[in-house]
Design a protein around this motif. Structure first.
Motif, mmCIF file in Angstrom:
data_model
loop_
_atom_site.group_PDB
_atom_site.id
_atom_site.type_symbol
_atom_site.label_atom_id
_atom_site.label_comp_id
_atom_site.label_asym_id
_atom_site.label_seq_id
_atom_site.Cartn_x
_atom_site.Cartn_y
_atom_site.Cartn_z
ATOM 1 N N MET A 1 62.423 56.879 84.132
ATOM 2 C CA MET A 1 61.977 58.355 85.082
ATOM 3 C C MET A 1 60.848 58.784 84.822
ATOM 4 O O MET A 1 60.707 59.100 83.554
ATOM 5 C CB MET A 1 63.390 58.969 84.677
ATOM 6 C CG MET A 1 63.319 60.321 85.751
ATOM 7 S SD MET A 1 64.583 61.424 85.409
ATOM 8 C CE MET A 1 65.949 60.932 86.191
ATOM 9 N N ASN A 2 60.124 58.995 85.751
ATOM 10 C CA ASN A 2 58.748 59.695 85.702
ATOM 11 C C ASN A 2 59.025 61.174 85.939
ATOM 12 O O ASN A 2 59.427 61.702 87.012
ATOM 13 C CB ASN A 2 57.989 59.361 86.570
ATOM 14 C CG ASN A 2 56.384 59.110 86.132
ATOM 15 O OD1 ASN A 2 56.309 59.778 84.923
ATOM 16 N ND2 ASN A 2 55.456 58.609 86.752
ATOM 17 N N PHE A 30 50.978 66.769 97.353
ATOM 18 C CA PHE A 30 49.854 65.826 97.103
ATOM 19 C C PHE A 30 49.928 64.535 96.248
ATOM 20 O O PHE A 30 49.595 63.506 96.426
ATOM 21 C CB PHE A 30 48.485 66.430 96.664
ATOM 22 C CG PHE A 30 47.735 67.323 97.887
ATOM 23 C CD1 PHE A 30 47.445 66.714 99.154
ATOM 24 C CD2 PHE A 30 47.726 68.497 97.792
ATOM 25 C CE1 PHE A 30 47.013 67.482 100.106
ATOM 26 C CE2 PHE A 30 47.169 69.465 98.658
ATOM 27 C CZ PHE A 30 46.750 68.896 99.920
ATOM 28 N N VAL A 31 51.202 64.815 95.355
ATOM 29 C CA VAL A 31 51.476 63.774 94.467
ATOM 30 C C VAL A 31 52.759 63.120 94.855
ATOM 31 O O VAL A 31 53.325 62.339 94.042
ATOM 32 C CB VAL A 31 51.427 64.074 92.969
ATOM 33 C CG1 VAL A 31 49.901 64.644 92.468
ATOM 34 C CG2 VAL A 31 52.515 65.091 92.858
ATOM 35 N N ASP A 36 60.195 59.363 92.970
ATOM 36 C CA ASP A 36 61.234 58.842 94.017
ATOM 37 C C ASP A 36 62.131 60.257 94.504
ATOM 38 O O ASP A 36 62.753 60.194 95.708
ATOM 39 C CB ASP A 36 62.378 58.031 92.990
ATOM 40 C CG ASP A 36 61.843 57.075 92.540
ATOM 41 O OD1 ASP A 36 62.202 56.551 91.518
ATOM 42 O OD2 ASP A 36 61.133 56.172 93.204
ATOM 43 N N VAL A 37 61.922 61.130 93.864
ATOM 44 C CA VAL A 37 62.531 62.721 94.515
ATOM 45 C C VAL A 37 61.657 63.819 94.024
ATOM 46 O O VAL A 37 61.046 63.630 92.842
ATOM 47 C CB VAL A 37 64.167 62.687 93.852
ATOM 48 C CG1 VAL A 37 64.111 62.771 92.547
ATOM 49 C CG2 VAL A 37 64.783 63.711 94.653
ATOM 50 N N ILE A 38 61.853 64.806 94.746
ATOM 51 C CA ILE A 38 61.267 66.282 94.246
ATOM 52 C C ILE A 38 62.262 67.264 94.023
ATOM 53 O O ILE A 38 63.267 67.326 94.783
ATOM 54 C CB ILE A 38 60.047 66.751 95.113
ATOM 55 C CG1 ILE A 38 59.069 65.756 95.352
ATOM 56 C CG2 ILE A 38 59.664 68.026 94.841
ATOM 57 C CD1 ILE A 38 58.108 66.050 96.471
ATOM 58 N N ALA A 39 62.626 67.739 92.772
ATOM 59 C CA ALA A 39 63.512 68.690 92.611
ATOM 60 C C ALA A 39 62.961 69.941 92.325
ATOM 61 O O ALA A 39 61.923 70.184 91.611
ATOM 62 C CB ALA A 39 64.255 68.173 91.171
ATOM 63 N N CYS A 40 63.469 70.952 93.298
ATOM 64 C CA CYS A 40 62.996 72.216 93.340
ATOM 65 C C CYS A 40 64.101 73.318 92.772
ATOM 66 O O CYS A 40 65.132 73.212 93.066
ATOM 67 C CB CYS A 40 62.681 72.694 94.818
ATOM 68 S SG CYS A 40 61.507 71.518 95.579
ATOM 69 N N LEU A 62 64.125 65.596 98.951
ATOM 70 C CA LEU A 62 63.914 66.664 98.189
ATOM 71 C C LEU A 62 65.382 67.279 97.950
ATOM 72 O O LEU A 62 66.159 67.284 98.846
ATOM 73 C CB LEU A 62 63.164 67.638 99.460
ATOM 74 C CG LEU A 62 62.748 69.119 99.025
ATOM 75 C CD1 LEU A 62 61.522 68.985 97.862
ATOM 76 C CD2 LEU A 62 62.050 69.646 100.117
ATOM 77 N N VAL A 63 65.231 67.920 96.743
ATOM 78 C CA VAL A 63 66.655 68.429 96.161
ATOM 79 C C VAL A 63 66.313 69.800 95.564
ATOM 80 O O VAL A 63 65.528 70.186 95.017
ATOM 81 C CB VAL A 63 67.055 67.646 94.837
ATOM 82 C CG1 VAL A 63 68.348 68.084 94.213
ATOM 83 C CG2 VAL A 63 67.558 66.002 95.284
ATOM 84 N N LEU A 64 67.440 70.618 96.145
ATOM 85 C CA LEU A 64 67.415 72.205 95.647
ATOM 86 C C LEU A 64 68.428 72.377 94.741
ATOM 87 O O LEU A 64 69.612 71.896 94.789
ATOM 88 C CB LEU A 64 67.412 72.975 96.887
ATOM 89 C CG LEU A 64 67.667 74.432 96.747
ATOM 90 C CD1 LEU A 64 66.210 75.067 96.177
ATOM 91 C CD2 LEU A 64 68.193 75.256 97.935
#
Length: 184
Positions: A1-2, A30-31, A36-40, A62-64
């Motif tokens: 996992m990155n 931009f990246v 695989d997913v952006i967690a906010c 996108l995960v909140l």
């Protein structure tokens, strides 16, 4: 996992010209193709990303992580539309999951409830006797709690205080400490 977290960007204008939450969202955008997913962590740090996701500009899911909104928030009409941009919304209290579905019209398939704010198996109001329901204040938590001030405030009332924690609690005749041991 990155996993990557940074408050700065390699794009100089992002570093100096915008507030931190906006800089973080722009950098994530931009990246985003590298992940695989952006967690906010909350809605404030994700509104722009959610809007871009809903518009089809952002392709990364996108995960909140912790959605909370006040029932009297003036932003409710807008928030429901923004939430459509998330692939998954995590709510900690069950009431927030229900509210998000019923009032903000988010499909159940996009909402998950994780009870990380309260251990609902340990702390269940149905397990409290009638005697304890009267004149009782309960405080829970381990870190950054100012129990001394709370005890001082309760001292001049007719309330009892129960503190659920792993840490030490100042002694007072109306204070009961329950030691909480997390499940492994």
């Amino acid at each position: 996992m990155n996993v990557e977290y940074s408050t700065t960007s390699s794009i100089p204008i992002i570093n100096f010209k915008f507030p931190l939450s906006l800089r973080q969202q722009l950098k994530a955008f931009f990246v985003s193709n590298r992940y695989d997913v952006i967690a906010c962590k909350d809605l404030k740090t994700a509104m722009i990303l959610a809007t871009l996701r809903k518009a089809g500009v952002l392709n990364t899911p996108l995960v909140l992580l912790d959605f909370v909104i006040s029932a009297d928030s003036p932003l409710q009409s807008v928030i429901g539309n923004i939430l459509d941009g998330f692939d998954l919304i995590i709510c900690s209290p069950p009431s927030m999951k229900n509210y998000t579905h019923d009032n903000l019209k988010v499909p159940d398939s996009k909402i998950q409830m994780l009870p990380w704010a309260i251990d609902t198996d340990f702390w269940n109001p149905e397990h409290v006797s009638e005697q304890k329901k009267n004149n009782l204040i309960v405080a829970c938590g381990n870190s950054h709690r100012d129990y001394s001030t709370l005890i001082e405030a309760v001292k001049s009332t007719d309330f009892n205080l129960e503190i659920v924690t792993q840490g030490e609690v100042p002694d007072a005749p109306f204070v009961k400490q329950t030691t909480y041991t997390p499940k492994e």
